[in-house]
Scaffold this active site. Structure first.
Site, PDB file in Angstrom:
ATOM      1  N   CYS A  72       3.324  50.651   0.389  1.00 37.85           N
ATOM      2  CA  CYS A  72       3.701  51.298   1.648  1.00 37.85           C
ATOM      3  C   CYS A  72       2.966  52.615   1.792  1.00 37.85           C
ATOM      4  O   CYS A  72       2.752  53.327   0.800  1.00 37.85           O
ATOM      5  CB  CYS A  72       5.220  51.534   1.679  1.00 37.85           C
ATOM      6  SG  CYS A  72       5.815  52.506   3.090  1.00 37.85           S
ATOM      7  N   ASP A  73       2.614  52.967   3.004  1.00 39.14           N
ATOM      8  CA  ASP A  73       1.899  54.215   3.282  1.00 39.14           C
ATOM      9  C   ASP A  73       2.717  55.438   2.901  1.00 39.14           C
ATOM     10  O   ASP A  73       2.164  56.489   2.574  1.00 39.14           O
ATOM     11  CB  ASP A  73       1.545  54.260   4.773  1.00 39.14           C
ATOM     12  CG  ASP A  73       0.610  55.401   5.107  1.00 39.14           C
ATOM     13  OD1 ASP A  73      -0.228  55.745   4.256  1.00 39.14           O
ATOM     14  OD2 ASP A  73       0.712  55.949   6.217  1.00 39.14           O
ATOM     15  N   CYS A 112      29.120  49.236  11.148  1.00 41.48           N
ATOM     16  CA  CYS A 112      28.650  49.770  12.434  1.00 41.48           C
ATOM     17  C   CYS A 112      28.384  48.651  13.433  1.00 41.48           C
ATOM     18  O   CYS A 112      27.792  47.625  13.099  1.00 41.48           O
ATOM     19  CB  CYS A 112      27.371  50.590  12.210  1.00 41.48           C
ATOM     20  SG  CYS A 112      26.670  51.273  13.727  1.00 41.48           S
ATOM     21  N   CYS A 171      21.024  58.309  11.119  1.00 37.62           N
ATOM     22  CA  CYS A 171      22.110  57.426  11.538  1.00 37.62           C
ATOM     23  C   CYS A 171      22.855  57.962  12.767  1.00 37.62           C
ATOM     24  O   CYS A 171      23.071  57.229  13.729  1.00 37.62           O
ATOM     25  CB  CYS A 171      23.071  57.190  10.371  1.00 37.62           C
ATOM     26  SG  CYS A 171      24.508  56.173  10.783  1.00 37.62           S
ATOM     27  N   CYS A 207      -2.692  69.802   9.836  1.00 36.47           N
ATOM     28  CA  CYS A 207      -1.460  69.632  10.610  1.00 36.47           C
ATOM     29  C   CYS A 207      -0.261  70.104   9.785  1.00 36.47           C
ATOM     30  O   CYS A 207      -0.127  69.759   8.612  1.00 36.47           O
ATOM     31  CB  CYS A 207      -1.274  68.174  11.015  1.00 36.47           C
ATOM     32  SG  CYS A 207      -2.614  67.542  12.040  1.00 36.47           S
ATOM     33  N   CYS A 244      11.901  46.149   3.357  1.00 36.75           N
ATOM     34  CA  CYS A 244      10.469  46.424   3.247  1.00 36.75           C
ATOM     35  C   CYS A 244       9.682  45.144   2.971  1.00 36.75           C
ATOM     36  O   CYS A 244      10.226  44.138   2.523  1.00 36.75           O
ATOM     37  CB  CYS A 244      10.208  47.421   2.120  1.00 36.75           C
ATOM     38  SG  CYS A 244      10.902  49.070   2.402  1.00 36.75           S
ATOM     39  N   GLY A 284      -5.204  60.628   5.326  1.00 32.97           N
ATOM     40  CA  GLY A 284      -6.372  61.413   5.657  1.00 32.97           C
ATOM     41  C   GLY A 284      -6.974  61.111   7.023  1.00 32.97           C
ATOM     42  O   GLY A 284      -6.320  60.678   7.927  1.00 32.97           O
TER      43      GLY A 284
END
Length: 372
Positions: free
Chosen positions: A276-277, A320, A348, A19, A261, A66
């Site tokens: 984390c991936d 914001c 953002c 990909c 996280c 994978g």
């Protein structure tokens, strides 16, 4: 102790596709050992054993790559045996698999259905859009094989949802993609914004998703989804479901939407664990399941640092009006860091435009669902 979730890469970065936007190929190149091969049964057994020792109430084993199916069906049959062997506390077990669908046959489909796997199947839309980026080693499109897998899942009643990556091409054709998913009665959709390589300024590739295109994608997709929902045609889009839930007062369940996280326990094929991936790199290595207990890994200094860094809030975010619902977004979209801290989210402008466009209707849906 909260429920335990493990994201396991039994085939490391091995994949039978090429990909064009694959982020894990880039991640692999950022570490000393690019590929850890296939996970050994001994590593799987140790992982399952320690998971059940650590977990309470519920335990999830999520397999990703994978391409995780490359490790073979017998590996997953062994998983079921080991879960039955070590689940002496009789806690809830959830198994899930994310796959490109290329090796799925009747035996796979039957196994996944019988063992209640929730499957995330990668499909970027109709043939011309899917095949533009999701190609095999011979540079050929993979749409036909994925749709065959869909037929097998339907035949054997495998529980599955569709995962589609929002790259520059998909974003330009969101109407076509959504109508394709509706035509095939896909009721559970997850979209994943395309990632540029780690530590690079985003936006430099043909597939790169720019803030302008992402804003247009979010607004157009929401408009179509909203019209269906108010008509009673319920289609689950995970991101929108979470936003509506937040307007109802619920905590988002999707990673990257909570404002900070958590330690995810991502397990590479050699038993190495990362938080984390998106960060399976040497800098964030937490330890190995063969040497350390999960409780120690989650409490180590590196894990604490990973979480602490994510809590930094850009001053513009605090000002914001959408901060409470946006919460700054995923830290991976706030790379590259400056002075060791995340910068303002690359998307953002996309989120500001989207919330201005859709927030009132999301609040309307929240009120409608609350009455139910």
């Amino acid at each position: 102790m909260p429920p335990l979730s493990l994201l396991i890469k039994p085939a490391s970065g091995n994949c039978n596709l090429r990909c064009k936007y694959c982020f894990y190929h880039d991640i692999s190149e950022h570490r000393q050992t690019e590929n850890y091969g296939m996970m050994k049964i001994e590593t799987l057994e140790l992982l399952v054993q320690k998971a059940f020792q650590h977990a309470e109430h519920a335990c999830s084993f999520v397999f990703q790559g994978g391409e995780p199916t490359l490790v073979g069906l017998d590996f997953f049959k062994k998983l079921i045996e080991l879960e039955k062997k070590y689940n002496i506390k009789n806690i809830q077990v959830h198994n899930a698999l994310q796959t490109n669908g290329m090796v799925i046959d009747e035996a796979w489909a039957q196994f996944l259905a019988q063992n209640n796997f929730l499957v995330g199947l990668s499909l970027d839309g109709p043939k011309d859009i899917h095949d533009a980026a999701r190609i095999d080693g011979k540079n050929k499109g993979t749409f036909k094989q994925v749709m065959h897998t869909v037929q097998l899942f339907e035949q054997y009643k495998v529980e599955y949802n569709i995962l589609f990556v929002v790259n520059a091409y998909v974003a330009r054709h969101v109407n076509k993609v959504y109508q394709f998913f509706k035509k095939h009665h896909f009721k559970y959709l997850q979209f994943i914004p395309c990632l540029d390589p780690l530590n690079e300024k985003p936006g430099g590739y043909e597939y790169s998703l720019t803030p302008e295109r992402y804003a247009r994608f979010l607004k157009n997709l929401f408009d179509m989804w909203y019209d269906d929902v108010v008509k009673g045609n319920m289609i689950s889009i995970r991101t929108f479901d979470n936003y509506v839930g937040m307007f109802m007062g619920y905590r988002p369940e999707a990673c990257g939407m909570t404002g900070e996280c958590v330690c995810q326990f991502v397990v590479e094929a050699d038993g190495g664990i990362y938080p984390c991936d998106f960060y399976v790199v040497d800098e964030w290595y937490l330890g190995n399941i063969a040497e350390t207990e999960l409780s120690e890994i989650g409490a180590c200094d590196t894990a604490k640092k990973f979480i602490e860094v994510s809590r930094h809030v850009d001053p513009k975010c605090k000002e914001c009006k959408w901060f409470k619902i946006c919460r700054g977004g995923c830290r991976r979209m706030r790379e590259p860091f400056e002075n060791g801290k995340p910068v303002l989210n690359y998307y953002c402008p996309s989120f500001m435009a989207f919330f201005d466009h859709a927030a009132q209707r999301m609040q309307q849906l929240a009120r409608m669902f609350s009455k139910r």
